[in-house]
Design an enzyme around this catalytic site. Structure first.
Site: not given
Ligand SMILES: [Ca+2]
Ligand SMILES: [Ca+2]
Length: 445
Positions: A319, A24, A198, A317
């Site tokens: 991540e 989503d 829908e 980062e």
């Molecule tokens: Ca970090």
């Protein structure tokens, strides 16, 4: 005829998140950055068992930074379960995130609104009760050029309210948009749902045209859209955007313009273990036709092209990821997130790192290990590409006890995909918070 490109993981960049299952998508452009709000399918899920929402961001559409989970069902004291499809928007210097979740006291789906001073949260419940509740789901929010804000939502109906400028209250009653076949297409074989609408509406304005992009038919769903000359209609059905594809029986659109391009976010079941309840968010770039209509868009494993390059000489980062295998993320004791559960053979790819003509001389990373550490091999362009350096990470006495490690690197010039390949003994090796290269003459200690 073109040779088929092997669908090896090292070539793929779509779906754009691999550390968890996501669903989503709701992208938001703010301050030159794309923030992506998603749901989160639990591993091995066999229903829409969803407990929290997630935030990611990118400036280049391929390297995505994980901002963790700043909103969950538990944020709403009145909510019981079901962290389903929402959307966030900015106004008044704040960020408002509209989400459907189950009201504990009524047992019905309701729509709550959370607020934050930052696009990455933390978010708190703005009201202490639902904003609206009629047993339906999938809010989408839109602010017209004249400042009037609208919240639309619905399955099986399609409703809206006019939000006040505080974005957490509304004036007037809930209005149902007539679901006519001229407005939303014709469905056959379901007397209760005569049109293709829908769920999952996504409303926006572009030029003089208002759009509702939505999940059509069921099941499996495809993505269709309608347009109108005003935010309240009358709507005209415009056809299919994304055909039924991708081994998830649902789909959900999110559409933005960013940095001169147009982007279509959706979800599918393309990751290993993926399916209807273990979905993943993906993105494609597209170009509107001159009359504002949208071309047919198909799912790819390559995704959108990278905008520009990634700067390896600023803090990045750990991540921030284009593709990975085997790693996870978690909140870091130093703030933000860190990469965790790094085992021998796991890897992270970042795409398009621009090392320049002088090249890199050192690699620095912020690492912690409650075990005995391990090594980071730095490769260009593939897991077996040019090795520009190997960095040994020691044990630091704790998984959140970070130390800064700097290692020499060579032969890192030009622009390359950068692979961090992790090696060591069995079990988790270390956690990583961030990394950064330096360029130029070898720095004096
Ligand atoms: Ca970090
Ligand atoms: Ca692992």
């Amino acid at each position: 005829m073109l040779a088929l490109v092997p669908a090896g993981a090292a070539r793929a960049d779509n779906p754009i998140i691999q550390t968890i299952y996501t669903a989503d998508p709701a992208p938001l452009v703010y301050n030159g950055r794309v923030y992506l709000y998603t749901g989160h399918d639990e591993d091995n899920s066999t229903y829409f068992t969803m407990k929290d929402w997630r935030v990611w961001s990118s400036t280049d559409m391929v390297n995505w930074t994980d901002h963790g989970s700043p909103l969950s069902v538990a944020t709403f004291s009145w909510a019981k379960s079901d962290a389903w499809a929402g959307q966030a928007i900015n106004r008044n210097g704040k960020f408002y995130w509209y989400v459907p979740t189950t009201n504990r006291s009524t047992g019905r789906m309701a729509i709550g609104v959370a607020v934050s001073d930052s696009p990455t949260g933390p978010f708190k419940d703005a009201l202490g009760h639902p904003l609206v509740e009629n047993g339906e789901i999938d809010p989408t929010v839109f602010i017209d050029d004249n400042g009037q804000a609208y919240l639309y939502w619905g399955n099986p109906h399609l409703s809206y309210v006019k939000l006040n400028t505080d974005m957490i209250s509304y004036t007037g009653s809930v209005t149902q948009i007539p679901l006519t076949t001229s407005g939303f297409g014709t469905r056959t074989g379901d007397a209760n749902r005569p049109t293709l609408f829908e769920e999952g509406p996504w409303v926006y304005k572009r030029g003089n045209l208002y759009y509702i992009v939505f999940a059509a038919k069921c099941c499996s769903e495809f993505i269709a859209y309608s347009t109108a000359p005003s935010p309240t209609g009358p709507w005209t059905y415009r056809g299919t955007i994304m055909p039924t594809q991708g081994s998830s029986f649902t789909n959900h659109p999110g559409v933005i313009d960013y940095n001169g391009g147009s982007y279509f976010f959706y979800h599918n079941g393309a990751l290993p273990g993926g399916g209807g309840y273990t979905r993943s968010v993906a993105v494609e770039k597209f170009t509107y036709n001159a009359d504002g209509t949208i071309p047919t868009i198909t799912m790819t494993t390559t995704g959108a092209p990278q905008i520009g390059t990634l700067d390896p000489y600023t803090r990045q980062e750990a991540e921030t990821i284009a593709w990975e295998s085997g790693v996870e993320t978690e909140p870091s004791a130093e703030g933000g997130m860190n990469v965790s559960y790094i085992d021998n053979g796991d890897y992270i790819k970042v795409k398009g790192a621009a090392f320049g003509t002088t090249g890199a001389t050192t690699f620095t990373t912020r690492a912690a290990s409650g075990a005995n550490g391990g090594k980071i091999e730095l490769h260009l362009d593939s897991l077996t590409g040019t090795l520009i350096g190997t960095c040994t990470i020691p044990g630091t006495g704790g998984w959140q006890t970070y130390t800064t490690i700097t290692c020499p690197v060579t032969n890192a010039k030009g622009t390359h995909d950068l692979y961090f390949k992790y090696t060591g003994a069995s079990g988790s090796l270390f956690n990583l918070n961030w990394w950064q290269f330096t360029t130029g003459p070898t720095p004096t200690p």
